[in-house]
Design an enzyme around this catalytic site. Structure first.
Site, PDB file in Angstrom:
ATOM      1  N   ASP A   1      40.114 -41.522  19.729  1.00 45.97           N
ATOM      2  CA  ASP A   1      38.841 -41.929  20.267  1.00 45.97           C
ATOM      3  C   ASP A   1      37.571 -41.924  19.147  1.00 45.97           C
ATOM      4  O   ASP A   1      37.729 -41.491  18.163  1.00 45.97           O
ATOM      5  CB  ASP A   1      38.568 -41.137  21.550  1.00 45.97           C
ATOM      6  CG  ASP A   1      38.956 -39.661  21.466  1.00 45.97           C
ATOM      7  OD1 ASP A   1      38.903 -39.010  20.383  1.00 45.97           O
ATOM      8  OD2 ASP A   1      38.917 -39.000  22.332  1.00 45.97           O
TER       9      ASP A   1
ATOM     10  N   ASN B   1      37.671 -30.444  31.951  1.00 45.28           N
ATOM     11  CA  ASN B   1      38.017 -31.106  33.095  1.00 45.28           C
ATOM     12  C   ASN B   1      39.170 -31.802  33.279  1.00 45.28           C
ATOM     13  O   ASN B   1      39.727 -32.486  34.160  1.00 45.28           O
ATOM     14  CB  ASN B   1      36.731 -32.125  33.200  1.00 45.28           C
ATOM     15  CG  ASN B   1      36.638 -33.010  32.543  1.00 45.28           C
ATOM     16  OD1 ASN B   1      37.464 -33.192  31.531  1.00 45.28           O
ATOM     17  ND2 ASN B   1      35.800 -34.137  32.312  1.00 45.28           N
TER      18      ASN B   1
ATOM     19  N   HIS C   1      40.461 -33.762  30.869  1.00 47.90           N
ATOM     20  CA  HIS C   1      40.718 -34.890  30.179  1.00 47.90           C
ATOM     21  C   HIS C   1      41.372 -35.001  29.065  1.00 47.90           C
ATOM     22  O   HIS C   1      41.733 -33.833  28.381  1.00 47.90           O
ATOM     23  CB  HIS C   1      39.209 -35.632  29.865  1.00 47.90           C
ATOM     24  CG  HIS C   1      38.547 -35.002  28.909  1.00 47.90           C
ATOM     25  ND1 HIS C   1      37.267 -34.984  28.589  1.00 47.90           N
ATOM     26  CD2 HIS C   1      38.979 -34.457  27.565  1.00 47.90           C
ATOM     27  CE1 HIS C   1      36.687 -34.298  27.757  1.00 47.90           C
ATOM     28  NE2 HIS C   1      37.764 -34.125  26.814  1.00 47.90           N
TER      29      HIS C   1
ATOM     30  N   GLU D   1      38.679 -39.537  31.347  1.00 46.30           N
ATOM     31  CA  GLU D   1      37.994 -38.543  32.393  1.00 46.30           C
ATOM     32  C   GLU D   1      38.617 -38.698  33.614  1.00 46.30           C
ATOM     33  O   GLU D   1      39.165 -39.639  33.764  1.00 46.30           O
ATOM     34  CB  GLU D   1      36.483 -39.013  32.506  1.00 46.30           C
ATOM     35  CG  GLU D   1      35.859 -38.838  31.097  1.00 46.30           C
ATOM     36  CD  GLU D   1      35.313 -37.701  30.473  1.00 46.30           C
ATOM     37  OE1 GLU D   1      36.221 -36.464  30.767  1.00 46.30           O
ATOM     38  OE2 GLU D   1      34.353 -37.367  29.906  1.00 46.30           O
TER      39      GLU D   1
HETATM   40  C1  F6R Z   1      39.110 -35.567  20.850  1.00 53.92           C
HETATM   41  C2  F6R Z   1      39.533 -35.472  22.196  1.00 53.92           C
HETATM   42  C3  F6R Z   1      39.134 -34.687  23.131  1.00 53.92           C
HETATM   43  C4  F6R Z   1      39.280 -33.050  22.918  1.00 53.92           C
HETATM   44  C5  F6R Z   1      38.946 -32.420  24.058  1.00 53.92           C
HETATM   45  C6  F6R Z   1      38.831 -31.038  23.780  1.00 53.92           C
HETATM   46  O1  F6R Z   1      39.626 -36.614  20.108  1.00 53.92           O
HETATM   47  O2  F6R Z   1      40.261 -36.700  22.280  1.00 53.92           O
HETATM   48  O3  F6R Z   1      40.074 -34.984  24.568  1.00 53.92           O
HETATM   49  O4  F6R Z   1      40.656 -32.894  22.529  1.00 53.92           O
HETATM   50  O5  F6R Z   1      37.665 -32.843  24.487  1.00 53.92           O
HETATM   51  O6  F6R Z   1      37.864 -30.739  22.680  1.00 53.92           O
HETATM   52  P1  F6R Z   1      37.842 -29.184  21.945  1.00 53.92           P
HETATM   53  O7  F6R Z   1      39.194 -29.091  21.214  1.00 53.92           O
HETATM   54  O8  F6R Z   1      36.526 -29.179  20.989  1.00 53.92           O
HETATM   55  O9  F6R Z   1      37.625 -28.222  22.913  1.00 53.92           O
END
Ligand code: F6R
Length: 240
Positions: free
Chosen positions: A67, A135, A137, A142
């Site tokens: 992303d 959440n 995701h 989301e």
């Molecule tokens: C990042 C991504 C997100 C993160 C998620 C957890 O490329 O795709 O899904 O993996 O938000 O983020 P952290 O690791 O910072 O807790």
């Protein structure tokens, strides 16, 4: 899905780093799906070290990231592209021609089609690395009413904005991102999801023991034939 529980994030980083190094050593031209965020940092640290020691080489590896934010330049200090350059690419011998990223400033539909084709042209993603949001995701898929397929532009939820805005000190955090869809993630041959810390325990419970529902996007991994979930004790603390 297979669960593996470790003491702390550092132990996961070493285990995952070695798993990736072994995978790359047996498939030097493999295609990696990569994630950003705090979670994969210990893994990237281990891989960077192993590359420096000559134990693995990224020179023929191709990568696709999950992303990217919209409405900031690719080279902004908080872009996911910059994150990957700083935390992995610059510390390995990867050929940057083999690094592909979603463009958060392109036309979303055209960019989605370009990315799908680029992944297909490389033979698909061999091994996809994921974190998980509080959440539930994965990438920036989301909680929603249905599962997405290919890459698309998404409005980030308040929970995600709250979690990630700590990184933005000069401009407000973008409200939109482009993300690989659930379909594109599920087509990876192997999936590694890492979750660490107490703040992820609820999402981990829903992902592994709850129903498969787009309200917890990560729950779809229950239907993947080769998904391995690396948890530290805190993230696993609510599991039955
Ligand atoms: C990042 C991504 C997100 C993160 C998620 C957890 O490329 O795709 O899904 O993996 O938000 O983020 P952290 O690791 O910072 O807790």
């Amino acid at each position: 899905m297979e669960l593996k529980i470790f003491k702390n994030p550092e132990e996961i980083g070493e285990a995952c780093g070695k798993l990736y190094a072994d995978y790359i050593n047996s498939n030097p031209r493999c295609v990696l799906g990569l994630a950003t965020g705090a979670t994969p940092l210990p893994t990237y640290k281990c891989l960077s070290r192993m590359c420096g020691e000559g134990k693995v080489s990224f020179k023929d590896v191709s990568t696709f990231n999950l992303d990217e934010y919209c409405d900031i330049p690719k080279t902004h200090k908080n872009s996911f592209y910059t994150f990957m350059c700083e935390n992995l690419f610059s510390k390995t011998d990867i050929n940057m021609d083999n690094v592909d990223f979603l463009d958060g400033n392109a036309d979303p539909q055209e960019e989605s089609e370009r990315y799908a084709k680029a992944i297909l042209d490389k033979g698909g993603i061999d091994i996809q690395l994921l974190g998980i949001g509080r959440n539930g995701h994965i990438a920036f898929n989301e909680p929603a009413d249905s599962f997405s397929d290919e890459a698309y532009k998404v409005k980030l939820t308040d929970s995600t904005i709250e979690a990630n805005s700590i990184y933005f000190d000069d401009i407000p955090m973008p409200r939109y991102a482009v993300t690989m869809g659930i379909g594109s993630i599920m087509r990876a041959k192997k999936i590694i999801l890492i979750a660490t810390g107490k703040s992820k325990a609820g999402a981990v419970l829903d992902m592994t023991e709850g129903p498969v529902t787009p309200r917890c996007p990560a729950s779809i991994l229950q239907q993947h034939s080769d998904a391995v979930i690396f948890l530290d004790e805190d993230a696993a603390s609510l599991l039955r």
